[in-house]
Design a protein around this motif. Sequence first.
Motif, mmCIF file in Angstrom:
data_model
loop_
_atom_site.group_PDB
_atom_site.id
_atom_site.type_symbol
_atom_site.label_atom_id
_atom_site.label_comp_id
_atom_site.label_asym_id
_atom_site.label_seq_id
_atom_site.Cartn_x
_atom_site.Cartn_y
_atom_site.Cartn_z
ATOM 1 N N ALA A 185 11.792 2.579 -0.323
ATOM 2 C CA ALA A 185 10.848 1.479 -0.115
ATOM 3 C C ALA A 185 9.414 1.961 0.075
ATOM 4 O O ALA A 185 8.476 1.271 -0.315
ATOM 5 C CB ALA A 185 11.294 0.619 1.070
ATOM 6 N N ASN A 186 9.240 3.134 0.646
ATOM 7 C CA ASN A 186 7.893 3.672 0.864
ATOM 8 C C ASN A 186 7.272 4.239 -0.408
ATOM 9 O O ASN A 186 6.100 4.586 -0.405
ATOM 10 C CB ASN A 186 7.926 4.777 1.927
ATOM 11 N N HIS A 187 8.055 4.348 -1.472
ATOM 12 C CA HIS A 187 7.595 5.008 -2.693
ATOM 13 C C HIS A 187 7.596 4.107 -3.919
ATOM 14 O O HIS A 187 7.239 4.548 -5.008
ATOM 15 C CB HIS A 187 8.471 6.234 -2.980
ATOM 16 N N ASP B 277 7.269 -0.200 -5.542
ATOM 17 C CA ASP B 277 6.842 -1.585 -5.347
ATOM 18 C C ASP B 277 8.028 -2.539 -5.479
ATOM 19 O O ASP B 277 8.032 -3.615 -4.897
ATOM 20 C CB ASP B 277 5.787 -1.952 -6.396
ATOM 21 N N THR C 190 14.779 4.247 2.203
ATOM 22 C CA THR C 190 13.975 5.455 1.997
ATOM 23 C C THR C 190 13.032 5.293 0.816
ATOM 24 O O THR C 190 11.853 5.668 0.882
ATOM 25 C CB THR C 190 14.894 6.677 1.776
ATOM 26 N N VAL D 68 8.349 -5.058 -0.192
ATOM 27 C CA VAL D 68 8.918 -4.565 -1.445
ATOM 28 C C VAL D 68 9.525 -5.748 -2.203
ATOM 29 O O VAL D 68 10.246 -6.562 -1.622
ATOM 30 C CB VAL D 68 10.002 -3.497 -1.173
ATOM 31 N N GLU E 84 9.359 -5.765 4.342
ATOM 32 C CA GLU E 84 8.534 -4.551 4.281
ATOM 33 C C GLU E 84 7.538 -4.592 3.122
ATOM 34 O O GLU E 84 6.815 -3.634 2.884
ATOM 35 C CB GLU E 84 9.426 -3.314 4.142
#
Length: 165
Positions: free
Chosen positions: A104-106, A108, A102, A131, A129
Amino acid sequence: MVDTHPAQRVGILADSQNLYHSAQSRYSRNIDYSALLEEAVRERSLVRAIAYVIRADSPEEESFFEALRDIGFEAKIKDIKTFADGSKKADWDVGMSLDAVTLANHVDTVVLCTGDGDFARLCSHLRHEGVRVEAIGLGSSTADELVDAVDDFVDIDEHEDRFLL
């Protein structure tokens, strides 16, 4: 080690049970969570720091949970489960993995504070992904597959005076 920069957004996930048992069995000492957080952030931008803890009804644990919060961690607490045969179980592997995916989208970079090799597959997924994944753990009890799966590993054993109380 890849250079870090202040614009990097970091999420930190600390497997408190793994760290506690590793530090106790090797040194009979506790983890310094302030030093852990400082190392994990390293002048970057902290998005979220979560410590995954188990409530085992020991007298000092509530003050430990409060200390984590004071340092800057969000404490996620799970009660220990006791089964009919007397065995006990409590781990946060699935919860940590879901939070990492979760986050990972927010962020680095995700920093996993653990030595648990079960997280190697998670590391591969996060890196796929895009990261960056780092880990901090006691090298003497960290699974090789975890070390191999991350971009950078900080070995607490090499810096015990800094990371252990």
